[in-house]
Design a protein around this motif. Structure first.
Motif: not given
Length: 275
Positions: A164, A167-168, A170
């Motif tokens: 997470s 993804k959040d 980058n």
């Protein structure tokens, strides 16, 4: 500094294929000039104390004092320097469940110091939630199969936190590579779980006991990281019926030489590093 003190001479041979000889008048001849080049000095970045050390506050319970320290490795004190890539958490719950977590960030991973911190803090939060939602009887009745399922879920959820964050923010997930170890002392024994290398042990009745087997002990420098697709194949869990040990410890592989006597005495040049 470049000093221009030599006046060009008309008799000087021309330089270059397309150049011409030029006779300068006295008024055109340059005076002594000093040119100062604006050269930017490159300095080695000095890391803050918070980037090279992670020190836990002293934890006091009715039975124990708990403390933890993560330190930048000697090989990382270079140019440019690498921050401390290890992290740890020590906690107690209801003064009868004590746990310690250690994560070793991969030396080759740019953001492993972030990954190890996320892993420790996430697993700590999840472990506390597990203890809050479980009664003492169910914990005391855990067998190896049940503990494996619980530990699997705790580590799986921790792994999801790493993905997470990747993804959040980058951030490449491979740059967050880290190992993870958990030891949990209960009134009925010690529970352990780990992915990757490191060590855990305890002192009970005057004798030291190993509490986990690190990944591939026969291969130096070999380990496995929590973000790998096949992490679950290397999740190891154990239960030890050791009640109220005099001490427990968890370490990353960087402390092996200081903790296990079979490695021999600590060299003089190494002494004091972890005082």
């Amino acid at each position: 500094y470049i000093s221009l003190k030599t006046k060009p001479s008309a008799n000087s041979p021309s330089k270059g294929k397309n150049s011409e000889k030029v006779q300068l008048k006295d008024s055109e001849k340059p005076k002594d000039v000093t040119v100062i080049e604006n050269v930017k000095k490159v300095e080695t970045r000095k890391l803050k104390r918070s980037e090279t050390h992670h020190i836990s506050d002293l934890l006091k319970t009715s039975d124990y004092y708990g403390f933890g320290l993560s330190v930048q490795g000697k090989s990382h004190k270079k140019d440019p320097p690498i921050p401390c890539q290890d992290f740890h958490v020590i906690e107690t719950f209801e003064n009868k469940y004590h746990y310690a977590i250690v994560s070793d960030g991969a030396g080759s991973a740019e953001n492993s110091h972030v990954g190890s911190k996320i892993a420790c803090e996430s697993l700590s939060s999840l472990t506390k939630k597990y203890l809050e939602s479980s009664d003492e009887e169910s914990i005391n009745k855990l067998d190896n199969a049940k503990w494996y399922k619980i530990a699997f879920r705790l580590f799986e959820k921790t792994r999801e936190e790493l993905f997470s964050y990747s993804k959040d923010n980058n951030v490449d997930i491979d740059s967050l590579k880290c190992t993870l170890i958990l030891i949990l002392q209960t009134p009925n024994g010690i529970l352990t779980a780990n992915v990757g290398d490191g060590r855990a042990g305890c002192l009970s009745e005057g004798k030291y006991h190993s509490l986990m087997v690190p990944f591939q002990t026969f291969v130096i420098g070999s380990t496995i990281f929590l973000i790998k697709d096949y992490w679950d194949q290397f999740l190891r869990t154990s239960i030890y019926e050791i009640r109220k040990p005099e001490a427990l410890f968890v370490i990353s592989d960087g402390c092996d030489d200081f903790s296990f006597s079979q490695k021999g005495e600590v060299p003089e040049k190494e002494q004091g590093v972890y005082d």
